[in-house]
Design a protein around this motif. Structure first.
Motif, PDB file in Angstrom:
ATOM      1  N   THR A   1     -13.067   5.633  24.566  1.00 43.02           N
ATOM      2  CA  THR A   1     -14.218   5.370  23.722  1.00 43.02           C
ATOM      3  C   THR A   1     -15.480   5.727  24.468  1.00 43.02           C
TER       4      THR A   1
ATOM      5  N   GLU B   1     -14.406  -0.463  18.199  1.00 45.86           N
ATOM      6  CA  GLU B   1     -13.431   0.081  19.131  1.00 45.86           C
ATOM      7  C   GLU B   1     -12.009  -0.287  18.733  1.00 45.86           C
TER       8      GLU B   1
ATOM      9  N   ASN C   1     -15.063   5.917  17.921  1.00 48.76           N
ATOM     10  CA  ASN C   1     -13.818   5.289  18.362  1.00 48.76           C
ATOM     11  C   ASN C   1     -12.666   6.307  18.355  1.00 48.76           C
TER      12      ASN C   1
END
Length: 815
Positions: free
Chosen positions: A39, A52, A74
């Motif tokens: 990420t 996330e 993400n």
């Protein structure tokens, strides 16, 4: 106290550090990912943590930075678009758009971001590999507690598959609805109702197409039960549809709905879940067809009965015969006409009951039937049970592996035709005899008068020569007259060879102007063409070229006389693949050269067209024609395997067309023999004369002796062979004669057979034949022997003997 102050101071410093860190973190909103993380942020902030962890593709952009760049993406978003973190961070998300992106949707996103409000759009984005996907985009602004805009949060949903499936479903639904509304067949979906025992008792119409009312004659039925719409519907309809609903087995049947007075062709099948008891029904109103079939069956039964009556009552022979040549069925007329019982004919071959002479034409006609042709008017003789024969005219039509034939007894017609032919033959013979007698009496008158005058004493030499010349000329005219009669009778001796008709027409055309005169315009036209192999078309025939020239001249002279010296005459040469039906003869297919002579004369009256080829028949005035010119054309055409046709319009003109079989052989080079002098000395040439007529034999022997020939005369072929035999010679090694001069028509062995026997036994001994008429020569030719036509002169006899001897010597000198 100091310790407490120190602890508070340290605590204050820690809090200030923590506050500074929080401020810094809030200012950036991002921190570097930890080890193993993909990420772009790992903030403790709940927003980043939730973004996330979710499986839904999400990105966060920072509007406070230039061009609102992506600051977080993400893993789900990276997998969706195919780009890595390093390729996403710092870029505006518009780079995911492309040519398929709708500018209106882009404008909606832009306006929402400018207005800092939520927006939901469906937009086309592109994967890293360039492929498009339909993205359902949810964009929301994120504010801090003081109301300041700090982020835009965007979640994504790939709806490509859903939109594709929806499109397919919508397309399928549209097609179904179009078909549902457009088909001519009636269609409905019904829901069955059963009682507690599982017996179908009713059904309700759930859906019907527009054709339903037209096919069933029922309107406004959706939602209603059939017991309400058709109270008297037969129970079998419910039972059939109930069986389909319960078992799932489709049904296809035709049945009548008595309550509606209609016949239907029905196809029923279960649709939906079994517990729904729904049946789809496709049907057509076939009432008109069933009524027509009923009428057809009734008519067929009536016609079958009629055909059976015709079959049994017909006096004509009716038969069904297979292409194997075996009779399959015969009608009772066979027994009545020919005396054969039906059981004796079934399975028998057709040619077992034909006259032997009629088997070849019948076999040819049978072959044409097997090839699909229709047979018309084949006349053959059929054997009767008592051994006699009857003439039957057959017509036949092929069908499948057999043919149907009908034969009519024409025995009486044939007998009448034969009587008519005999009558016409006698009439023609009478006319011919009268004509011959008239013309020959005229010729004999000249000869008799000349001979009487020659007997007068002291006759001046000048008159003597005049009378002798008159006799000679009259004999020539008599010979020509005889030749024309033989031509008409197809008994003239022809000398066929392959020649080009176009060249002959061109040669004769050069002299036509002399025959016709200056006031007749003459045209010649040779139609060009191509053969089947693509080569230029040739007009070659195998016929007697001199007789062809004579026939052409006769047609030209006839045309000239019809125009009375002024008009237009056209000679045309072309190819023909058929000879039209003429004079009771059927059309003939083949490959022919057609030579037509057309004039612009007065034409021929229709009642005279059938007689113009008769000998001595003429429409010309006295002294203007013998009536034998067209007879020669007719005889030459027939004897050469062809035909002559005439087409005339009274007052407009006439066209005569001569058809001759076209050949593909090449023209053989003709050896040019030197022509011997007439009346030359024979120098002792030994001639065996074979002549059964005493006067002619004596004349020929005496004439040859006076010319210096050494002659011996015998009266038949047997004596000639005896004289030629080596046993009759004093020295067997010597040859007894240099040449044999023989008549053709003799008792016993004829001249042709004698010549062939001499050719076999004594090769190199020349043979010359003489004949005024011989059916053998007319039908078979001279077999390569020289032929001297009677009446002949001494000059002709001397010339042909010297030529034959010289030709024989030339062959003997060849190595």
């Amino acid at each position: 106290m100091d310790d407490a102050v120190e602890r508070l101071r340290l605590r204050e410093q820690a809090l200030e550090a923590e506050i500074a860190a929080l401020r810094a973190e809030r200012a950036t909103g991002i921190r570097a990912p930890g080890p193993g993380q993909r990420t772009s942020a790992a903030s403790s902030n709940l927003l980043f943590t939730a973004a996330e962890k979710t499986r839904m593709p999400m990105i966060i952009t920072d509007p406070n930075l230039p061009d609102n760049p992506i600051v977080f993406a993400n893993r789900a978003f990276q997998e969706l678009c195919g780009y890595g973190v390093e390729e996403l961070l710092g870029r505006n998300c518009r780079f995911l758009q492309g040519s398929g992106t709708d500018p209106a949707e882009v404008a909606r996103v832009r306006d929402a971001i400018a207005a800092r409000r939520d927006v939901v759009v469906e937009i086309v984005n592109y994967h890293r590999d360039g492929s498009a996907f339909r993205n359902e985009l949810y964009v929301s602004p994120v504010f801090d507690p003081e109301g300041r805009l700090i982020y835009f949060f965007a979640s994504q949903l790939d709806v490509t598959r859903f939109r594709t499936e929806e499109g397919k479903l919508a397309e399928s639904e549209a097609r179904y609805r179009t078909l549902f509304d457009a088909i001519d067949a009636g269609f409905c979906i019904v829901e069955m109702r059963f009682d507690s025992s599982g017996r179908p008792v009713d059904y309700r119409f759930l859906e019907v197409n527009p054709a339903f009312e037209r096919q069933a004659g029922l309107g406004d039925v959706v939602g209603r039960w059939v017991s309400e719409v058709i109270p008297d519907l037969e129970p079998r309809w419910l039972e059939t549809y109930g069986e389909v609903a319960l078992t799932g087995r489709p049904a296809r049947f035709e049945s009548v709905a008595v309550a509606l007075g209609r016949w239907f062709d029905v196809h029923a099948l279960r649709v939906g879940e079994p517990v729904q008891h729904r049946v789809a029904i496709l049907f057509n109103d076939i009432t008109d067809r069933r009524e027509a079939e009923t009428l057809l069956r009734t008519t067929a039964r009536d016609r079958t009965a009629e055909r059976d009556l015709v079959w049994r009552a017909s006096r004509d022979l009716l038969v069904i015969c297979g292409f194997d040549g075996l009779y399959r069925a015969v009608n009772p007329a066979w027994s009545e006409m020919l005396g054969w019982p039906a059981d004796a004919l079934l399975g028998a071959r057709f040619d077992n009951y034909l006259h032997p002479d009629d088997v070849p034409p019948a076999t040819t006609a049978f072959t044409r039937l097997t090839e699909g042709s229709v047979l018309d008017n084949l006349d053959v003789r059929m054997k009767t049970a008592d051994g006699d024969f009857r003439w039957v005219s057959w017509n036949a039509i092929p069908q499948g592996d057999h043919f149907y034939a009908a034969g009519r007894d024409v025995t009486e017609r044939k007998a009448l035709e034969e009587q008519l032919r005999q009558s016409q033959k006698l009439e023609a013979v009478g006319q011919l005899t009268g004509g011959v007698a008239h013309d020959f009496n005229n010729l004999l008158t000249v000869i008799k008068s000349s001979t009487d005058l020659l007997k007068r004493p002291d006759l001046p030499e000048e008159r003597r020569q005049r009378y002798i010349g008159a006799i000679s000329d009259t004999v020539s005219r008599a010979a020509k007259l005889t030749g024309q009669l033989l031509a008409f009778a197809r008994r003239q001796a022809l000398s066929p060879e392959v020649f080009d008709v176009a060249r002959s027409v061109a040669s004769v055309g050069d002299m036509v102007g002399t025959l016709t005169g200056a006031r007749i315009q003459v045209e010649t036209d040779v139609v060009p063409g191509l053969s089947s192999d693509g080569t230029p078309l040739t007009y070659l025939v195998d016929a007697d070229p001199s007789q062809f020239d004579t026939a052409l001249v006769n047609m030209v002279v006839n045309a000239r006389d019809a125009m009375e010296g002024e008009g237009r005459l056209r000679i045309r040469v072309t190819r023909a693949l058929t000879i039209p039906a003429v004079r009771a003869h059927p059309r003939v297919r083949g490959d022919f050269v057609a030579v037509s002579v057309s004039d612009t004369g007065s034409g021929i009256p229709p009642e005279m067209l059938d007689r113009i080829f008769e000998p001595f028949f003429t429409t010309k005035g006295v002294g203007q024609g013998t009536g034998l010119g067209l007879s020669q054309v007719f005889g030459f055409a027939k004897q050469s395997g062809g035909e002559v046709l005439v087409d005339s319009t009274l007052g407009s003109g006439t066209t005569f067309t001569l058809f001759l079989p076209r050949v593909r052989a090449q023209i053989a080079p003709q050896a040019v023999l030197p022509e011997p002098a007439s009346l030359a000395d024979g120098h002792g040439t030994r001639v065996l004369v074979v002549e059964d007529n005493l006067e002619v034999g004596a004349f020929a022997t005496q004439a040859l002796q006076e010319l210096g020939y050494d002659t011996r005369w015998v009266t038949d072929a047997e004596q000639a062979l005896q004289v030629l035999a080596p046993s009759s010679l004093a020295k067997p090694s010597e040859r007894s004669f240099d040449i044999v001069f023989s008549d053709v028509v003799m008792p016993g062995m004829n001249g042709i057979d004698l010549g062939q026997a001499i050719r076999a036994r004594y090769p190199g001994l020349p043979v010359v034949l003489a004949s005024g008429y011989s059916h053998v020569i007319a039908e078979q030719g001279t077999h390569g022997f020289e032929l001297l036509r009677k009446p002949y002169s001494v000059e002709d006899l001397s010339r042909i003997l010297r030529r034959a001897v010289a030709h024989s010597l030339d062959h003997r000198r060849e190595p």
